[in-house]
Design an enzyme around this catalytic site. Structure first.
Site, short mmCIF file in Angstrom:
data_model
loop_
_atom_site.label_atom_id
_atom_site.label_comp_id
_atom_site.label_asym_id
_atom_site.label_seq_id
_atom_site.Cartn_x
_atom_site.Cartn_y
_atom_site.Cartn_z
N CYS A 238 -19.22 -7.13 -28.34
CA CYS A 238 -18.29 -6.43 -29.24
C CYS A 238 -18.57 -4.93 -29.29
O CYS A 238 -17.63 -4.11 -29.31
CB CYS A 238 -18.32 -7.03 -30.63
SG CYS A 238 -19.97 -7.10 -31.39
N HIS A 334 -21.02 -7.80 -36.10
CA HIS A 334 -19.83 -7.55 -35.28
C HIS A 334 -19.45 -6.08 -35.36
O HIS A 334 -19.52 -5.46 -36.42
CB HIS A 334 -18.67 -8.42 -35.78
CG HIS A 334 -17.48 -8.44 -34.88
ND1 HIS A 334 -17.58 -8.62 -33.52
CD2 HIS A 334 -16.15 -8.28 -35.15
CE1 HIS A 334 -16.37 -8.61 -32.99
NE2 HIS A 334 -15.48 -8.39 -33.96
N ASN A 355 -10.08 -4.91 -34.04
CA ASN A 355 -11.12 -5.91 -33.78
C ASN A 355 -11.05 -6.26 -32.29
O ASN A 355 -9.97 -6.64 -31.81
CB ASN A 355 -10.85 -7.15 -34.64
CG ASN A 355 -11.87 -8.25 -34.43
OD1 ASN A 355 -12.71 -8.19 -33.54
ND2 ASN A 355 -11.80 -9.28 -35.26
#
EC number: 3.4.22.48
Length: 388
Positions: A238, A334, A355
């Protein structure tokens, strides 16, 4: 970064939609298309708290307009369809309320998600939080005149047709089974297919509203060259996706890719060790420095004014989040990217976030440090790295 798999949840749908657009939608404030079929979502009950319904009706157009401007879409008219709920296999609601946002063609463009505040972690004083994103809108529009059920588990979202075969329609980054089949059998007697009431999610519940005035007057600020060039798959990268997106935007290039970033920082890892590796804040700062930037760590969420100033100055911001539901496993931590910010016509300030799991952006209340994400989890925005 590591994450535990959430429990399987389910949403039962029966969809049917005419090909004829809704007539006179702009002028008819009491639209009742009796001769038209609409997407029907099965729910246990259709009760929605008045406060939730009022919040959606009052604010949805401002949120939607901010995303329209971020996407450089033309001015348009929208209304809400009937709200629906998402259920777990035990028929218990996931606690959220979902309002589809309809365009004048009768298609769903966005989903408004209203959630009870995560009291322990949220910095917001409001009882509910509102978030707008594309979410499942494309999926809902793809199954016209079919009876389906939507299920979700750690692998993603499935559409289940009447033959009880589930097709993976929205993959999440949590996939770990390399032998995942595209179709799986669902037990015919599963109780989530027996929900008694139906919400007509493509039936307009009020007059269509043009966002012309809001579009012209609403303040929106975006990293000029931010684009979604890749999304996160079955890996722990991520931070690599986040930094690549930010550097591609601020340098106006396409040369950065998540895998290459991760390989640069972890050149000696192979196989699954490389696939599921993550990055520390120190590594993220170091990579930015190697690319001619001077990233700085901030041990909190950035404020609206900070986002506004940094974005205007073409400086990217990485969000560092800690999962509220579980602090263990893959994706317990994250990273996400700040795309920009907007001030709604009611004065509310929001931050636009990408995201890496998603193909679209989402809105986030600038005073709320808990971010709901597309798999139903929540992340507490505990730190930021700015200056990419």
């Amino acid at each position: 970064m590591k994450r535990n798999f959430p429990k399987l949840i389910a949403l039962s749908l029966i969809l049917s939609l005419s090909v004829t657009p809704i007539a006179n939608a702009e002028s008819n404030s009491n639209i009742k298309a009796k001769d038209k079929k609409h997407v029907q979502v099965n729910v246990e009950d259709k009760s929605i708290p008045t406060e939730v319904r009022n919040l959606a009706q009052k604010d949805y157009l401002s949120y939607v307009t901010s995303l329209d401007k971020i996407y450089n879409k033309e001015k348009a008219s929208y209304t809400l369809g009937e709200p629906f709920k998402i259920y777990k296999f035990n028929k218990k609601s996931d606690g959220n309320y979902y309002f589809p946002v309809l365009n004048t063609e009768g298609n769903i463009d966005y989903i408004v998600t209203i959630s009870p505040k995560v009291t322990k972690y949220s910095s917001s004083s409001s009882k509910y939080t509102i978030n707008v994103s594309p979410f499942l809108s494309k999926v809902l529009n793809q199954y016209k005149d079919q009876q389906i059920t939507i299920l979700t588990n750690s692998k993603g979202y499935y559409v289940v047709t009447q033959n009880h075969k589930a097709k993976l329609v929205l993959k999440t980054p949590r996939l770990e089974d390399k032998k995942l089949k595209k179709t799986e059998s669902i037990p015919t007697g599963n109780n989530v297919t027996q929900l008694k009431q139906k919400a007509s999610v493509t039936m307009p519940t009020s007059q269509f509203k043009s966002n012309n005035y809001t579009y012209n007057e609403q303040y929106v600020n975006k990293l000029e060259n931010f684009k979604i060039r890749e999304t996160q798959g079955n890996n722990g990268w991520c931070a690599g996706y986040t930094m690549s997106a930010l550097l591609n935007a601020t340098y106006n290039t396409n040369k950065y890719h998540a895998e290459a970033v991760m390989r640069f920082l972890h050149p000696n890892l192979q196989g699954q060790r490389f696939q599921f590796t993550g990055l520390t804040p120190r590594e993220m700062i170091y990579f930015g420095q190697t690319q001619g930037r001077s990233p700085q760590l901030l041990n909190r969420m950035t404020t609206y004014n900070e986002v506004d100033n940094l974005t205007k100055n073409n400086k990217g911001i990485a969000v560092l989040g800690s999962r509220v539901e579980s602090r263990n496993g893959m994706h317990a931590g994250h990273a996400m990217a700040v795309v920009g910010n907007a001030k709604l016509d009611n004065g509310q300030e929001v931050i636009i976030i990408w995201n890496p799991w998603d193909n679209g952006f989402m809105t986030q209340d600038a005073k709320n440090n808990v971010i709901p994400v597309s798999n139903g989890d929540h992340y507490q925005w505990y730190s930021s790295i700015y200056g990419y």
